[in-house]
Design an enzyme around this catalytic site. Structure first.
Site, short mmCIF file in Angstrom:
data_model
loop_
_atom_site.label_atom_id
_atom_site.label_comp_id
_atom_site.label_asym_id
_atom_site.label_seq_id
_atom_site.Cartn_x
_atom_site.Cartn_y
_atom_site.Cartn_z
N ASP A 14 0.84 -1.20 0.00
CA ASP A 14 0.00 0.00 0.00
C ASP A 14 0.87 1.25 0.00
OD1 ASP A 14 -2.32 -1.50 -0.06
OD2 ASP A 14 -2.57 -1.50 2.11
N LYS A 36 0.20 -8.06 -2.22
CA LYS A 36 -1.09 -7.54 -2.69
C LYS A 36 -0.89 -6.18 -3.34
CE LYS A 36 -4.59 -5.83 -0.05
NZ LYS A 36 -5.31 -4.70 -0.67
N ASP A 63 -5.69 -6.90 -6.27
CA ASP A 63 -6.93 -6.59 -5.54
C ASP A 63 -7.65 -5.41 -6.18
OD1 ASP A 63 -8.89 -6.59 -3.60
OD2 ASP A 63 -7.66 -5.56 -2.11
N LEU A 64 -8.29 -5.66 -7.33
CA LEU A 64 -8.99 -4.57 -8.03
C LEU A 64 -10.50 -4.68 -7.88
CD1 LEU A 64 -6.78 -4.23 -11.25
CD2 LEU A 64 -6.63 -2.97 -9.09
N LYS A 65 -10.98 -5.70 -7.18
CA LYS A 65 -12.41 -5.85 -6.85
C LYS A 65 -13.32 -5.57 -8.05
CE LYS A 65 -11.77 -4.83 -1.93
NZ LYS A 65 -10.35 -4.42 -1.93
N ASP A 68 -18.77 -5.66 -12.70
CA ASP A 68 -19.24 -5.08 -13.97
C ASP A 68 -20.13 -6.15 -14.63
OD1 ASP A 68 -19.38 -3.52 -16.40
OD2 ASP A 68 -17.45 -2.65 -15.88
N PRO A 70 -21.00 -9.40 -16.81
CA PRO A 70 -20.19 -10.62 -16.85
C PRO A 70 -19.12 -10.62 -17.94
CG PRO A 70 -22.49 -11.16 -16.47
CD PRO A 70 -22.44 -9.68 -16.73
N ASN A 71 -19.45 -10.15 -19.13
CA ASN A 71 -18.48 -10.16 -20.24
C ASN A 71 -17.25 -9.31 -19.91
OD1 ASN A 71 -17.72 -10.71 -23.04
ND2 ASN A 71 -18.16 -8.55 -23.39
N THR A 72 -17.49 -8.14 -19.33
CA THR A 72 -16.38 -7.25 -19.00
C THR A 72 -15.53 -7.81 -17.88
OG1 THR A 72 -17.66 -5.36 -19.76
CG2 THR A 72 -15.83 -4.88 -18.27
N THR A 127 -15.83 -4.12 4.92
CA THR A 127 -15.88 -3.88 6.37
C THR A 127 -16.20 -2.42 6.69
OG1 THR A 127 -13.48 -3.80 6.26
CG2 THR A 127 -14.45 -5.79 7.17
N ARG A 188 -3.53 -7.62 13.35
CA ARG A 188 -2.66 -6.79 14.18
C ARG A 188 -1.92 -7.67 15.17
NH1 ARG A 188 -3.34 -4.16 10.57
NH2 ARG A 188 -3.91 -1.98 10.36
N GLN A 197 -8.38 0.06 11.62
CA GLN A 197 -9.03 -1.25 11.66
C GLN A 197 -9.76 -1.39 13.00
OE1 GLN A 197 -9.32 -3.11 9.17
NE2 GLN A 197 -7.47 -3.21 7.92
N GLY A 217 -0.82 -5.16 6.06
CA GLY A 217 -0.27 -3.94 5.49
C GLY A 217 0.65 -3.23 6.46
N ARG A 218 0.07 -2.29 7.21
CA ARG A 218 0.90 -1.43 8.06
C ARG A 218 1.77 -2.14 9.07
NH1 ARG A 218 -4.23 2.38 8.61
NH2 ARG A 218 -5.11 0.32 8.16
O1 C5P Z 1 -2.54 -1.77 6.91
P1 C5P Z 1 -3.54 -2.89 7.07
O2 C5P Z 1 -2.94 -4.17 7.62
O3 C5P Z 1 -4.78 -2.45 7.80
O4 C5P Z 1 -3.94 -3.21 5.57
C1 C5P Z 1 -4.94 -4.13 5.25
C2 C5P Z 1 -5.07 -4.24 3.76
O5 C5P Z 1 -6.22 -5.03 3.49
C3 C5P Z 1 -5.27 -2.93 3.02
O6 C5P Z 1 -4.69 -3.08 1.72
C4 C5P Z 1 -6.76 -2.79 2.93
O7 C5P Z 1 -7.18 -2.05 1.82
C5 C5P Z 1 -7.18 -4.27 2.78
N1 C5P Z 1 -8.55 -4.56 3.22
C6 C5P Z 1 -9.01 -4.29 4.49
N2 C5P Z 1 -10.29 -4.60 4.82
C7 C5P Z 1 -11.11 -5.14 3.92
C8 C5P Z 1 -10.66 -5.43 2.63
C9 C5P Z 1 -9.35 -5.11 2.31
O8 C5P Z 1 -8.26 -3.83 5.34
N3 C5P Z 1 -12.34 -5.45 4.27
#
Ligand code: C5P
Length: 238
Positions: A14, A36, A63-65, A68, A70-72, A127, A188, A197, A217-218
């Site tokens: 990130d 990711k 992770d582009l979620k 759209d 179905p074809n796209t 979330t 965490r 979070q 991530g962090r």
């Molecule tokens: O920094 P952290 O550990 O919170 O990062 C979590 C990663 O997971 C981020 O890339 C965030 O966009 C992703 N994510 C999330 N909660 C979700 C879906 C994805 O934290 N429900």
């Protein structure tokens, strides 16, 4: 899929630039199972960055979620497979036909290229959504019920994995087929602050609850020594 389930850590890259992402990926590659790449980094650095991260030897979770027609979505998934990603996401709220088209495109494209198919992961309820968000878009207002409904739909449409919050792991494991892979963010370690979070679990607790993959991530990239942080998390998993 191409990745073996030995190292369940997916490090979220990130960061805003390709340079930062590649530096992080080079430092972390031996210590994590996958990287990711999300909307911010992909939009800034594009497919070339995906290829360069793949060159580290680690798996890539794009992770582009997708959501759209179905074809796209099928064509987007095919493009992702050609980029050699091992995991990708789509919104289950796009419906069963969209998810089936995605799975078919993933399998067919991988087959044409002679590679294992990627793990297509369904995102249920973000979330960041609560009962109010669901009500305003005309959905079942109980987030847990909506998550369960969309998870069943995804499995019925042939998906093999879902992204879920740490607190949904146990609920989903109670009724999902055992082969469904669960990927969970919100991890965490206790050594850092929770940031934004709100519902978190420790890495070991999440695996014990039934997660297959941990998106982190962090706690890794913002640590003083990201490689050491990843190694500590891996060791804590036993
Ligand atoms: O920094 P952290 O550990 O919170 O990062 C979590 C990663 O997971 C981020 O890339 C965030 O966009 C992703 N994510 C999330 N909660 C979700 C879906 C994805 O934290 N429900």
């Amino acid at each position: 899929m191409a990745t073996e389930k030995h190292n369940p850590i997916i490090a979220a890259l990130d960061v805003p630039t390709a340079e930062q992402a590649l530096q992080l990926a080079a430092a972390l590659a031996p210590a994590v199972g996958a990287f990711k790449i999300g909307g911010e980094l992909f939009t800034a650095a594009g497919p070339d960055l995906v290829r360069r991260v793949r060159d580290t030897g680690a798996a890539v979770f794009l992770d582009l979620k997708f959501h759209d027609i179905p074809n796209t979505v099928a064509k987007s998934v095919a493009s992702a497979v050609r980029l050699d990603v091992q995991m990708l996401t789509l919104h289950t709220s796009g419906g069963a036909e969209m998810m089936r088209a995605a799975e078919t495109a993933a399998g067919e494209t991988a087959h044409q290229l002679g590679r294992p198919g990627p793990l297509v992961l369904g995102v249920t309820v973000l979330t960041s959504s609560d009962a109010g968000t669901l009500a305003e878009i005309g959905c079942e207002p109980d987030p847990a019920a909506q998550v369960a409904r969309l998870a069943r739909l995804a499995v019925g449409a042939g998906l093999h994995g879902l992204v879920c919050s740490p607190l949904e792991i146990v609920i989903l494991r109670a009724f999902l087929p055992a082969h469904i892979q669960l990927v969970t963010p919100g991890i965490r370690t206790g050594a850092e602050k929770a940031d934004d979070q709100k519902r978190t679990l420790g890495p070991r607790e999440a695996i014990t609850a039934g997660a297959d993959w941990l998106v982190i991530g962090r706690p890794i990239y913002a640590a003083e020594n990201p490689r050491a942080a990843a190694e500590r998390i891996l060791e804590s998993l036993g």
